[in-house]
Design a protein around this motif. Sequence first.
Motif, PDB file in Angstrom:
ATOM      1  N   LEU A 265       0.856  -1.181   0.000  1.00  0.00           N
ATOM      2  CA  LEU A 265       0.000   0.000   0.000  1.00  0.00           C
ATOM      3  C   LEU A 265       0.898   1.239   0.000  1.00  0.00           C
ATOM      4  CD1 LEU A 265      -2.982   0.908   0.222  1.00  0.00           C
ATOM      5  CD2 LEU A 265      -2.575   1.157   2.655  1.00  0.00           C
ATOM      6  N   THR A 266       0.785   2.033  -1.026  1.00  0.00           N
ATOM      7  CA  THR A 266       1.713   3.152  -1.205  1.00  0.00           C
ATOM      8  C   THR A 266       0.980   4.484  -1.140  1.00  0.00           C
ATOM      9  OG1 THR A 266       2.948   1.743  -2.708  1.00  0.00           O
ATOM     10  CG2 THR A 266       3.502   4.077  -2.740  1.00  0.00           C
ATOM     11  N   ARG A 268      -0.651   5.983   1.079  1.00  0.00           N
ATOM     12  CA  ARG A 268      -1.937   6.104   1.769  1.00  0.00           C
ATOM     13  C   ARG A 268      -1.756   5.981   3.285  1.00  0.00           C
ATOM     14  NH1 ARG A 268      -3.518   8.136  -2.586  1.00  0.00           N
ATOM     15  NH2 ARG A 268      -4.441   6.855  -4.216  1.00  0.00           N
ATOM     16  N   PRO A 295     -11.817   8.394  -8.014  1.00  0.00           N
ATOM     17  CA  PRO A 295     -12.128   7.813  -9.325  1.00  0.00           C
ATOM     18  C   PRO A 295     -11.766   6.324  -9.352  1.00  0.00           C
ATOM     19  CG  PRO A 295     -10.826   9.826  -9.533  1.00  0.00           C
ATOM     20  CD  PRO A 295     -10.808   9.457  -8.090  1.00  0.00           C
ATOM     21  N   PHE A 298      -8.250   4.078  -8.100  1.00  0.00           N
ATOM     22  CA  PHE A 298      -7.377   4.860  -7.227  1.00  0.00           C
ATOM     23  C   PHE A 298      -7.090   4.157  -5.907  1.00  0.00           C
ATOM     24  CE2 PHE A 298      -6.815   9.507  -8.514  1.00  0.00           C
ATOM     25  CZ  PHE A 298      -6.766   9.156  -9.859  1.00  0.00           C
ATOM     26  N   GLY A 299      -7.710   3.010  -5.708  1.00  0.00           N
ATOM     27  CA  GLY A 299      -7.360   2.228  -4.524  1.00  0.00           C
ATOM     28  C   GLY A 299      -8.314   2.365  -3.361  1.00  0.00           C
ATOM     29  N   ARG A 302      -8.789  -1.146  -2.095  1.00  0.00           N
ATOM     30  CA  ARG A 302      -7.530  -1.604  -1.523  1.00  0.00           C
ATOM     31  C   ARG A 302      -7.337  -1.034  -0.121  1.00  0.00           C
ATOM     32  NH1 ARG A 302      -2.163  -3.277  -2.703  1.00  0.00           N
ATOM     33  NH2 ARG A 302      -1.364  -3.448  -0.587  1.00  0.00           N
ATOM     34  N   ASP A 409     -17.756  -0.020  -2.750  1.00  0.00           N
ATOM     35  CA  ASP A 409     -18.462   0.247  -4.010  1.00  0.00           C
ATOM     36  C   ASP A 409     -19.894   0.721  -3.812  1.00  0.00           C
ATOM     37  OD1 ASP A 409     -16.231  -0.412  -5.421  1.00  0.00           O
ATOM     38  OD2 ASP A 409     -16.824  -2.476  -5.796  1.00  0.00           O
ATOM     39  N   ARG A 440     -17.110   5.618  -6.006  1.00  0.00           N
ATOM     40  CA  ARG A 440     -16.570   6.546  -6.998  1.00  0.00           C
ATOM     41  C   ARG A 440     -17.211   7.908  -6.786  1.00  0.00           C
ATOM     42  NH1 ARG A 440     -16.858   2.504 -12.238  1.00  0.00           N
ATOM     43  NH2 ARG A 440     -15.420   0.958 -11.378  1.00  0.00           N
ATOM     44  N   LEU A 460      -1.374   9.145  -7.059  1.00  0.00           N
ATOM     45  CA  LEU A 460      -0.030   9.048  -6.474  1.00  0.00           C
ATOM     46  C   LEU A 460       0.861  10.095  -7.133  1.00  0.00           C
ATOM     47  CD1 LEU A 460       0.548   5.177  -6.405  1.00  0.00           C
ATOM     48  CD2 LEU A 460      -0.548   6.634  -4.709  1.00  0.00           C
ATOM     49  N   PRO A 496      -3.092   4.101  -9.425  1.00  0.00           N
ATOM     50  CA  PRO A 496      -2.396   2.846  -9.115  1.00  0.00           C
ATOM     51  C   PRO A 496      -2.793   1.722 -10.069  1.00  0.00           C
ATOM     52  CG  PRO A 496      -3.297   3.810  -7.108  1.00  0.00           C
ATOM     53  CD  PRO A 496      -3.798   4.633  -8.251  1.00  0.00           C
ATOM     54  N   LEU A 500      -0.153  -0.353 -12.405  1.00  0.00           N
ATOM     55  CA  LEU A 500       0.045  -1.800 -12.353  1.00  0.00           C
ATOM     56  C   LEU A 500      -0.222  -2.429 -13.720  1.00  0.00           C
ATOM     57  CD1 LEU A 500      -1.532  -2.593  -8.871  1.00  0.00           C
ATOM     58  CD2 LEU A 500       0.880  -2.539  -9.501  1.00  0.00           C
TER      59      LEU A 500
HETATM   60  N1  LIG Z   1      -2.037   2.933  -2.804  1.00  0.00           N
HETATM   61  C1  LIG Z   1      -1.856   1.787  -3.455  1.00  0.00           C
HETATM   62  N2  LIG Z   1      -0.711   1.101  -3.335  1.00  0.00           N
HETATM   63  C2  LIG Z   1      -0.558  -0.058  -3.990  1.00  0.00           C
HETATM   64  N3  LIG Z   1      -1.466  -0.631  -4.796  1.00  0.00           N
HETATM   65  C3  LIG Z   1      -2.621   0.005  -4.960  1.00  0.00           C
HETATM   66  C4  LIG Z   1      -2.876   1.238  -4.296  1.00  0.00           C
HETATM   67  N4  LIG Z   1      -4.108   1.657  -4.634  1.00  0.00           N
HETATM   68  C5  LIG Z   1      -4.593   0.716  -5.465  1.00  0.00           C
HETATM   69  N5  LIG Z   1      -3.722  -0.267  -5.657  1.00  0.00           N
HETATM   70  C6  LIG Z   1      -3.947  -1.424  -6.528  1.00  0.00           C
HETATM   71  O1  LIG Z   1      -4.572  -0.939  -7.690  1.00  0.00           O
HETATM   72  C7  LIG Z   1      -5.637  -1.777  -8.099  1.00  0.00           C
HETATM   73  C8  LIG Z   1      -6.932  -0.996  -8.177  1.00  0.00           C
HETATM   74  O2  LIG Z   1      -7.298  -0.561  -6.879  1.00  0.00           O
HETATM   75  P1  LIG Z   1      -8.796  -0.698  -6.311  1.00  0.00           P
HETATM   76  O3  LIG Z   1      -9.486  -1.859  -6.872  1.00  0.00           O
HETATM   77  O4  LIG Z   1      -8.691  -0.613  -4.838  1.00  0.00           O
HETATM   78  O5  LIG Z   1      -9.439   0.625  -6.910  1.00  0.00           O
HETATM   79  P2  LIG Z   1     -10.868   1.255  -6.625  1.00  0.00           P
HETATM   80  O6  LIG Z   1     -10.641   2.679  -6.305  1.00  0.00           O
HETATM   81  O7  LIG Z   1     -11.587   0.455  -5.597  1.00  0.00           O
HETATM   82  O8  LIG Z   1     -11.591   1.149  -8.033  1.00  0.00           O
HETATM   83  P3  LIG Z   1     -13.152   0.949  -8.389  1.00  0.00           P
HETATM   84  O9  LIG Z   1     -13.780   2.311  -8.401  1.00  0.00           O
HETATM   85  O10 LIG Z   1     -13.130   0.330  -9.739  1.00  0.00           O
HETATM   86  O11 LIG Z   1     -13.780   0.062  -7.347  1.00  0.00           O
HETATM   87  C9  LIG Z   1      -5.665  -2.909  -7.106  1.00  0.00           C
HETATM   88  O12 LIG Z   1      -4.933  -3.965  -7.651  1.00  0.00           O
HETATM   89  C10 LIG Z   1      -4.948  -2.378  -5.901  1.00  0.00           C
HETATM   90  O13 LIG Z   1      -4.329  -3.388  -5.156  1.00  0.00           O
END
Ligand SMILES: Nc1ncnc2c1ncn2[C@@H]1O[C@H](COP(=O)(O)OP(=O)(O)OP(=O)(O)O)[C@@H](O)[C@H]1O
Length: 1007
Positions: A265-266, A268, A295, A298-299, A302, A409, A440, A460, A496, A500
């Motif tokens: 986790l970066t 955050r 959006p 963005f994690g 996560r 979600d 979102r 990030l 993020p 990836l």
């Molecule tokens: N801060 C972070 N550090 C490391 N990896 C991250 C980070 N934020 C997100 N990720 C990775 O990026 C990918 C997308 O993140 P995530 O599914 O959490 O996004 P989300 O914001 O929930 O998107 P959605 O709106 O589609 O639900 C995941 O594989 C997650 O592990």
Amino acid sequence: MTDPGAAETNTAFRLVTLGSASLLAVGSGTSSKTLLRPGKPLALLIYLASLPEKTASRGHLINLLWADTDPEHGLRTLRQTIFQIRQLLGDDSVTSSGRDLSLALPLEFDRDEFLGAVSRGDTERAIAIYKGPFLPDFGVPGGAEFEQWADRERDRLQSAYVRSAESVVRSRLDRGQYDLAIAEARRLRDFDPALESSWRLVLESLASSGDRTAAISEAEELERYLASEDRDPENLTRSAIARAKKLQPLAPPDEPAVPRLVADLTGRDREFSRLTSTWAVVKSGHFRHFHVAAPPGFGKSRLLRDVFTRLRASGSRAVWIGALAGDRNLAYGLASDIVGRIGQLSGASGISTAAASSLIALNPKLSSSFSATADRSDGEEALRHRVHALTELLEALADETPIALFIDDMHWSDPVSRQLLKSAFSRIGDCRIFLVTSGRKVPDGNLNLAATHLISLEPLDRDEVKQLLSSFACLPDIPFSEEFVSTLHEHTGGSPLLILENLHLAMERGLLEMKDGDWSYGNRASLIDAMSRGDVLEERIRKLDEQLYRMLLLLSVAEEPVPVPVMSSASGRDQSDVEASLALLEQHALAVSSGSEWRCSHDSIAETVVRMAYPQERAQAHHALGAARFQSSYLPHLRLAIRHLNASGDRDKTREAFVHAVAIARAAGDRRSNLQLATAMLGESIPSETANRLAASLPLSNRISLPTVMRAGFVAILLTVIGLLAFRAMPAKPVQVAITTQPLAANALVVPPPVVEIQDRKGRRLQRAVDTITVETVEAKPGLIGTLAIAAVGGRAVFNDLSVDGEGPVQLRFKVKGLKPALSHRFNVTGTNPTLRLISGVVNGQRIDASHRTITVNRGETISGDLLLHYTSYWGSASVILGATATWGDRKKNFVDLAPLFTPAENQPRRAHITFTAPETPGIYHIVVAFDAEGNVEDFMSGTNWRMPEPIWNDGNDIVDWTPEQLTQAKARGWVQSKFVQIDNATGKPRTDPHPVAATVLDVIVR
Ligand SMILES: Nc1ncnc2c1ncn2[C@@H]1O[C@H](COP(=O)(O)OP(=O)(O)OP(=O)(O)O)[C@@H](O)[C@H]1O
Ligand SMILES: [Mg+2]
């Protein structure tokens, strides 16, 4: 034993006692020399240095270290030892005064430094100093006293260390520094494996980090250790072992397509700590709600998942629920999932049968947990029951153990679930619930409670992108690494997910590799190129099936958000089909809707799709959209039609659309030249030849602008044409009033609330109509009470507080000035207002009835008695509660909940016992007994509708504020026209409305 000659000027002396034992001479650099190793001189020094006054009597020291010899010999040896110390540290290092010896030279002393850090609360420093137990393996022959002292000191320092280390581990876990936390937890455990709390910390740290394999192997190791010691685990340990063994993989099972790379986790840390530290607040008895918004990619999930895992690993009760995209159109879909999960937790069994029956209606699975039958109510009534039930369930759960609820979600939640959650969470008291939601950044993505704390995730930054990359492998220390990081940052916008995906793609193509813990680059130019071109996106788009791709292409070429009917007409598929495809695109985060219109979720997506499409495909998409837009007579839509048709290359059709548009513009009095119009319609970016050609292509009649028309006959024809076109062009006119939801009955309150619209002649609601709609009864009697005139919002008004004053049948007429009015169905009034009548009673020995309702009491006396009441209420299955309030004392407290009433009922007898304490000031007071269909007695005592988050007092409509006339009304007819604060359905804001409350009154004379 000694190493003489060390007493140089710049030398400091350091006593080391933690983890080993020695006296060191520390030079000005980093060099140090050992002056004393374990033995009696060192023991003496350490002992003196540890005493607060650094002073002890000779007798005491001899007892401490030479108890096995005779005192004479002991004294001699002490002298020799002192001599030895003075040789090492200087003559003044140990001074004597009378029988006492003192350590006069200041020494650096690790024990003191450690205790100092502990008392300052600098736990990180403390654990850094603590290299191991105090004086380990330090035997002193004949020094039994000293050894005992050292044992006690060792225990004391060790427990200070354990406390500090535990706190460090926890705070590292809270900051998401798992590796550091695990290392310290293991060190702590290794110092003293007998301490089960340290083993538990190791398990918790591993579980938090998601290292399932290590957690399981440590748990097994602990079991072996306990078995070898023939020990039963402590209860906490038993559950920690069980938890570690049951540990799920980091991602919940329903996690979609887990990427092969999972980064630490970066960026955050702050958000993570904020959430985990709030849990402590919740546990201490408070409700908290955090909403994480960002959006797609963005994690959000996560972050929630990491916090969730962290809380679970610490043994906390945490529940995870993810809203599913497919459930957005399923009423109560999300709410049903939630109660299905939490309704089975311990503590849930404490809820009432009524609540259980609503929960079963919400999720039939729960019928195995509760013995109740499903609640049959529907519509508004069902929602109301469910709000009560969920509130009760949440409070019951929190009452037993604090609970953290993660709802991921939220943007996929169905509207009624959202309303249910919002009402329930607004109503729960300050109880131990931690609600964490994510969504979102769309209008329905958040619950927006009054208590919501918002966490917005930012992209990030460049450093964080670098950090994320480095969490997989080291970046080579070459300039290209910086370029790589910058390109990645720039072209992913710091998302993020995109980062990836880019890494995956580059690795798949062999442009990037992880080798022996280092990143290694393949063809550098191609790598930069792949990222800059957005190849990742192309890859995603290529994976779409044909229909989704067509939909996305239409959205990509469209200049403006596209309504579903246009999409349907352009794609030749029916609307429900189109909606399903659009929803899938939304799930892939490629499209978004705002209201009923759709667009690509990001410009870069539209650009990539357009670039990838074959020219022919693009032309077809433009043509389809142009043709669909051409069906409108609304100029802005025609303008879009012209642009699309032009882009498709179909000149004939473009001209046709232009002719149509120019006619409409002229009819509306537009005097610009044809060329100007062509340029305006096509847009500035189109080459001027195109506009010229289009303008020149107009038929003669259209090319002549009005003032130049000379021939009268032609003018007449033109005016007719214009007249016809103008009719099409002008927005539709309001023509009639129409009832879209008919009232069916009235139990005083007209139900369901009539919904009335202002419509055009085709029966379409006119959104822009704002006229006032009034209501009246067709016959003179019975009369109407409530809001009789409402300004239409968006062409619509809801009459939700109408009640009929008298006996039916009734027909309503809704009117707007100048329009054809609407008549409602004829419906029956099933009764008058709800009423509450005093029949008889005895209070403080005094008999009362409908015509004698005064009691006389002394100051401060207890007022106690039984009343016989008759109540009438035609409310269906609403929860109706009877309560009473005194008109003195603290209004927020001086009322009682007497009983639930069963409805519908007519003149139903009900006994009630009341107890109050008379006020201290003589005067005339009242006790008002009342009932209403609200959630709690305090709702109607304060004149607040149950849907408001909390009762609103002292705003003039509390029952104790009723006027003498209202009290007289209550006595005479059993109900009072009062006022309630409620949520306005249209605006969602509070407003005050008339509201009848069934009530009766006792007069109290205080002497
Ligand atoms: N801060 C972070 N550090 C490391 N990896 C991250 C980070 N934020 C997100 N990720 C990775 O990026 C990918 C997308 O993140 P995530 O599914 O959490 O996004 P989300 O914001 O929930 O998107 P959605 O709106 O589609 O639900 C995941 O594989 C997650 O592990
Ligand atoms: Mg998510």
